[in-house]
Scaffold this motif. Structure first.
Motif, PDB file in Angstrom:
ATOM      1  N   PRO A  21       0.810  -1.224   0.000  1.00 26.33           N
ATOM      2  CA  PRO A  21       0.000   0.000   0.000  1.00 26.33           C
ATOM      3  C   PRO A  21       0.842   1.274   0.000  1.00 26.33           C
ATOM      4  O   PRO A  21       0.526   2.242  -0.699  1.00 26.33           O
ATOM      5  CB  PRO A  21      -0.829  -0.127   1.288  1.00 26.33           C
ATOM      6  N   ILE A  22       1.923   1.274   0.788  1.00 27.38           N
ATOM      7  CA  ILE A  22       2.812   2.445   0.797  1.00 27.38           C
ATOM      8  C   ILE A  22       3.536   2.549  -0.551  1.00 27.38           C
ATOM      9  O   ILE A  22       3.663   3.637  -1.113  1.00 27.38           O
ATOM     10  CB  ILE A  22       3.822   2.355   1.953  1.00 27.38           C
ATOM     11  N   ALA A  23       3.991   1.426  -1.077  1.00 26.81           N
ATOM     12  CA  ALA A  23       4.686   1.435  -2.366  1.00 26.81           C
ATOM     13  C   ALA A  23       3.780   1.954  -3.472  1.00 26.81           C
ATOM     14  O   ALA A  23       4.215   2.728  -4.335  1.00 26.81           O
ATOM     15  CB  ALA A  23       5.179   0.027  -2.694  1.00 26.81           C
ATOM     16  N   GLY A  24       2.518   1.538  -3.455  1.00 25.68           N
ATOM     17  CA  GLY A  24       1.579   2.017  -4.470  1.00 25.68           C
ATOM     18  C   GLY A  24       1.346   3.507  -4.381  1.00 25.68           C
ATOM     19  O   GLY A  24       1.235   4.203  -5.398  1.00 25.68           O
ATOM     20  N   ARG A  25       1.287   4.022  -3.147  1.00 31.47           N
ATOM     21  CA  ARG A  25       1.114   5.472  -2.972  1.00 31.47           C
ATOM     22  C   ARG A  25       2.337   6.225  -3.478  1.00 31.47           C
ATOM     23  O   ARG A  25       2.217   7.258  -4.138  1.00 31.47           O
ATOM     24  CB  ARG A  25       0.863   5.779  -1.494  1.00 31.47           C
ATOM     25  N   LEU A  26       3.528   5.711  -3.180  1.00 30.92           N
ATOM     26  CA  LEU A  26       4.756   6.363  -3.634  1.00 30.92           C
ATOM     27  C   LEU A  26       4.914   6.282  -5.153  1.00 30.92           C
ATOM     28  O   LEU A  26       5.526   7.161  -5.763  1.00 30.92           O
ATOM     29  CB  LEU A  26       5.967   5.707  -2.961  1.00 30.92           C
ATOM     30  N   ALA A  27       4.356   5.222  -5.750  1.00 31.96           N
ATOM     31  CA  ALA A  27       4.497   5.038  -7.197  1.00 31.96           C
ATOM     32  C   ALA A  27       3.588   5.953  -8.002  1.00 31.96           C
ATOM     33  O   ALA A  27       3.879   6.247  -9.168  1.00 31.96           O
ATOM     34  CB  ALA A  27       4.209   3.582  -7.562  1.00 31.96           C
TER      35      ALA A  27
END
Length: 301
Positions: A21-27
């Motif tokens: 979820p954090i990776a998707g937000r950063l992406a």
């Protein structure tokens, strides 16, 4: 790669290992990134400067339009992500020589149009407005992301006698999955990014990616399709061309090039010959010139 982009990619990869979820937000910011604008290539400068420039308003923003020639039939060109209309220079020259009027636009934040962001809604709105002004198109020709927009527009009612997809993807989910693969993250992060992006672009639609799937929902009413792709394309896999071509059966023709890559394919001789033949005489013209394949040979996959 810009140092800031490199840092952002590193952050996505690190987050992917512990929290998709954090990776998707950063992406998300990386996925939506458009700038810096692509410059006009020296070989396309003359065609670019010969254009009759104008503007239209797309979703509240003014964008630049281009027109060449004064023929009775109009061909619309739709550039890709981080692209610009001038990339179609070789195709413009060929179609003008055949007497067509050729029109194009720079999407928001692309080419000479201002802005910081864009998405497929801007592309579809531009196509709709240009149809309102110019009437039915002889062809809609899209490159890369522009091919996805062209296919979607035609499936949703844009009046055209045919569609050309050059180096295009068969559905929008490919954009997310291929981007995440290039970044170096995994499927879970891809799913998060897909949901976040869909919520931003089409928040009121339950399954927004279905709207942009030309394999599950092909072009309507026998509308013919020309698919052009380079076997070595590193941006969009040739498998996408094979999927798109197969989904349309006998009303599709497939032209595969070698060594032209993702962008130079726009000026490759087989591309120019096939697009011109298709514009002049439709599928019969492509067949007469022995340029396209109806059935996909196993070796091509």
């Amino acid at each position: 790669m810009h140092p800031a982009t490199t840092l952002a990619v590193t952050a996505v990869r690190a987050a992917d290992r512990v929290s998709p979820p954090i990776a998707g937000r950063l992406a998300m910011p990386l996925f939506r990134q458009v700038r810096p604008a692509l410059a006009v290539r020296p070989g396309d400068r003359a065609v670019h400067e010969q254009a009759e420039r104008g503007s239209i308003t797309v979703r509240g923003r003014e964008i630049v339009t281009y027109a060449w020639g004064h023929g009775a039939q109009t061909v619309l060109l739709v550039h890709g992500w981080r692209g610009r209309a001038s990339q179609f220079g070789p195709i413009v020259r060929e179609l003008r020589a055949e007497g067509f009027r050729v029109i194009a636009f720079d999407a928001p934040a692309n080419g000479d149009s201002r802005g910081r962001h864009t998405d497929i809604r801007d592309y579809l709105a531009a196509i709709e407005e240009l149809q309102r002004r110019h009437g039915m198109f002889r062809l809609v020709v899209g490159h890369s992301f522009g091919a996805l927009a062209a296919l979607t527009a035609a499936r949703e009612g844009t009046a055209t006698a045919g569609v050309v997809a050059i180096a295009g993807m068969a559905d929008a989910r490919y954009l997310v999955d291929s981007f995440i693969e290039r970044v170096g993250a995994g499927p879970a992060t891809a799913d998060v990014l897909a949901r976040r992006f869909a919520a931003r672009v089409l928040p009121d639609v339950d399954e927004p990616f279905a709207r942009f799937d030309a394999v599950a929902d092909p072009l309507p009413g026998g509308l013919p399709l020309l698919v052009v792709h380079d076997r070595g394309d590193r941006e969009v896999s040739v498998v996408e061309a094979l999927r798109l071509h197969a989904a349309h059966g006998e009303r599709s023709r497939l032209v595969l090039t070698d060594g032209a890559g993702h962008s130079r394919v726009l000026g490759a001789d087989p591309t120019l010959d096939a697009v011109t033949a298709f514009a002049v005489d439709g599928l019969a013209g492509v067949d007469a010139a022995r340029l396209g394949q109806v059935a996909v040979p196993a070796a091509s996959a």
